[in-house]
Design a protein around this motif. Sequence first.
Motif, PDB file in Angstrom:
ATOM      1  N   SER A 139     -34.316  23.543  -3.042  1.00  0.00           N
ATOM      2  CA  SER A 139     -35.025  24.507  -2.209  1.00  0.00           C
ATOM      3  C   SER A 139     -34.096  25.136  -1.173  1.00  0.00           C
ATOM      4  O   SER A 139     -34.093  26.358  -0.980  1.00  0.00           O
ATOM      5  CB  SER A 139     -36.201  23.818  -1.514  1.00  0.00           C
ATOM      6  N   GLY A 140     -33.293  24.320  -0.524  1.00  0.00           N
ATOM      7  CA  GLY A 140     -32.344  24.835   0.464  1.00  0.00           C
ATOM      8  C   GLY A 140     -31.289  25.730  -0.162  1.00  0.00           C
ATOM      9  O   GLY A 140     -30.901  26.754   0.414  1.00  0.00           O
ATOM     10  N   SER A 141     -30.836  25.369  -1.359  1.00  0.00           N
ATOM     11  CA  SER A 141     -29.854  26.193  -2.058  1.00  0.00           C
ATOM     12  C   SER A 141     -30.437  27.559  -2.417  1.00  0.00           C
ATOM     13  O   SER A 141     -29.746  28.580  -2.318  1.00  0.00           O
ATOM     14  CB  SER A 141     -29.381  25.489  -3.327  1.00  0.00           C
ATOM     15  N   ILE A 142     -31.686  27.565  -2.825  1.00  0.00           N
ATOM     16  CA  ILE A 142     -32.349  28.835  -3.137  1.00  0.00           C
ATOM     17  C   ILE A 142     -32.449  29.696  -1.887  1.00  0.00           C
ATOM     18  O   ILE A 142     -32.197  30.905  -1.932  1.00  0.00           O
ATOM     19  CB  ILE A 142     -33.731  28.589  -3.760  1.00  0.00           C
TER      20      ILE A 142
ATOM     21  N   ILE B 288     -42.520  23.577  -4.065  1.00  0.00           N
ATOM     22  CA  ILE B 288     -41.634  22.462  -3.703  1.00  0.00           C
ATOM     23  C   ILE B 288     -42.399  21.450  -2.853  1.00  0.00           C
ATOM     24  O   ILE B 288     -42.258  20.234  -3.052  1.00  0.00           O
ATOM     25  CB  ILE B 288     -40.372  22.970  -2.958  1.00  0.00           C
ATOM     26  N   LEU B 289     -43.225  21.920  -1.924  1.00  0.00           N
ATOM     27  CA  LEU B 289     -44.022  21.024  -1.079  1.00  0.00           C
ATOM     28  C   LEU B 289     -44.932  20.154  -1.937  1.00  0.00           C
ATOM     29  O   LEU B 289     -44.993  18.931  -1.758  1.00  0.00           O
ATOM     30  CB  LEU B 289     -44.853  21.836  -0.085  1.00  0.00           C
ATOM     31  N   ILE B 290     -45.638  20.758  -2.870  1.00  0.00           N
ATOM     32  CA  ILE B 290     -46.580  20.010  -3.703  1.00  0.00           C
ATOM     33  C   ILE B 290     -45.847  19.006  -4.589  1.00  0.00           C
ATOM     34  O   ILE B 290     -46.258  17.842  -4.685  1.00  0.00           O
ATOM     35  CB  ILE B 290     -47.425  20.983  -4.557  1.00  0.00           C
ATOM     36  N   ILE B 291     -44.765  19.431  -5.217  1.00  0.00           N
ATOM     37  CA  ILE B 291     -44.038  18.529  -6.118  1.00  0.00           C
ATOM     38  C   ILE B 291     -43.415  17.371  -5.338  1.00  0.00           C
ATOM     39  O   ILE B 291     -43.500  16.214  -5.763  1.00  0.00           O
ATOM     40  CB  ILE B 291     -42.965  19.295  -6.920  1.00  0.00           C
ATOM     41  N   THR B 292     -42.809  17.674  -4.198  1.00  0.00           N
ATOM     42  CA  THR B 292     -42.185  16.627  -3.387  1.00  0.00           C
ATOM     43  C   THR B 292     -43.228  15.629  -2.889  1.00  0.00           C
ATOM     44  O   THR B 292     -43.013  14.413  -2.941  1.00  0.00           O
ATOM     45  CB  THR B 292     -41.431  17.243  -2.195  1.00  0.00           C
ATOM     46  N   THR B 293     -44.360  16.125  -2.425  1.00  0.00           N
ATOM     47  CA  THR B 293     -45.431  15.241  -1.958  1.00  0.00           C
ATOM     48  C   THR B 293     -45.967  14.392  -3.106  1.00  0.00           C
ATOM     49  O   THR B 293     -46.211  13.193  -2.931  1.00  0.00           O
ATOM     50  CB  THR B 293     -46.579  16.064  -1.337  1.00  0.00           C
ATOM     51  N   THR B 294     -46.115  14.986  -4.268  1.00  0.00           N
ATOM     52  CA  THR B 294     -46.607  14.240  -5.427  1.00  0.00           C
ATOM     53  C   THR B 294     -45.642  13.125  -5.820  1.00  0.00           C
ATOM     54  O   THR B 294     -46.074  11.991  -6.087  1.00  0.00           O
ATOM     55  CB  THR B 294     -46.833  15.188  -6.618  1.00  0.00           C
ATOM     56  N   ILE B 295     -44.356  13.419  -5.834  1.00  0.00           N
ATOM     57  CA  ILE B 295     -43.365  12.396  -6.159  1.00  0.00           C
ATOM     58  C   ILE B 295     -43.441  11.253  -5.145  1.00  0.00           C
ATOM     59  O   ILE B 295     -43.422  10.078  -5.515  1.00  0.00           O
ATOM     60  CB  ILE B 295     -41.939  12.990  -6.204  1.00  0.00           C
ATOM     61  N   GLY B 296     -43.537  11.600  -3.871  1.00  0.00           N
ATOM     62  CA  GLY B 296     -43.631  10.572  -2.841  1.00  0.00           C
ATOM     63  C   GLY B 296     -44.885   9.731  -2.977  1.00  0.00           C
ATOM     64  O   GLY B 296     -44.848   8.502  -2.837  1.00  0.00           O
ATOM     65  N   LEU B 297     -45.992  10.375  -3.290  1.00  0.00           N
ATOM     66  CA  LEU B 297     -47.243   9.630  -3.443  1.00  0.00           C
ATOM     67  C   LEU B 297     -47.241   8.738  -4.668  1.00  0.00           C
ATOM     68  O   LEU B 297     -47.777   7.623  -4.631  1.00  0.00           O
ATOM     69  CB  LEU B 297     -48.425  10.600  -3.500  1.00  0.00           C
TER      70      LEU B 297
END
Length: 91
Positions: A19-22, A53-62
């Motif tokens: 995300s930061g690279s984009i 990115i927010l949804i995918i990252t949160t899902t991975i964490g959950l």
Amino acid sequence: MFQFLEKAIIGMALLRMLSGSIEIFVAFLFLKYNDIEKALMINSSLALIGPIILIITTTIGLVGIADKISFIKLLWIFGGVACILYGVRSG
């Protein structure tokens, strides 16, 4: 002492680096084109990437902590993410 990183942490970190690279790439595109209309068009396309990115990252964490917290707490977390996305949507 060698410490292993959890797979969820690695996945979350890689998504944030992507995300930061984009974001940095888009900043260079702004400078390259030097045009307000093109910059706004490119910037509006980033509005899709951030929530994804927010949804995918949160899902991975959950998924990584799913066995440690109750189902009700998972629902509260997803409800909170949904409220964030609703609050920042345009229109």
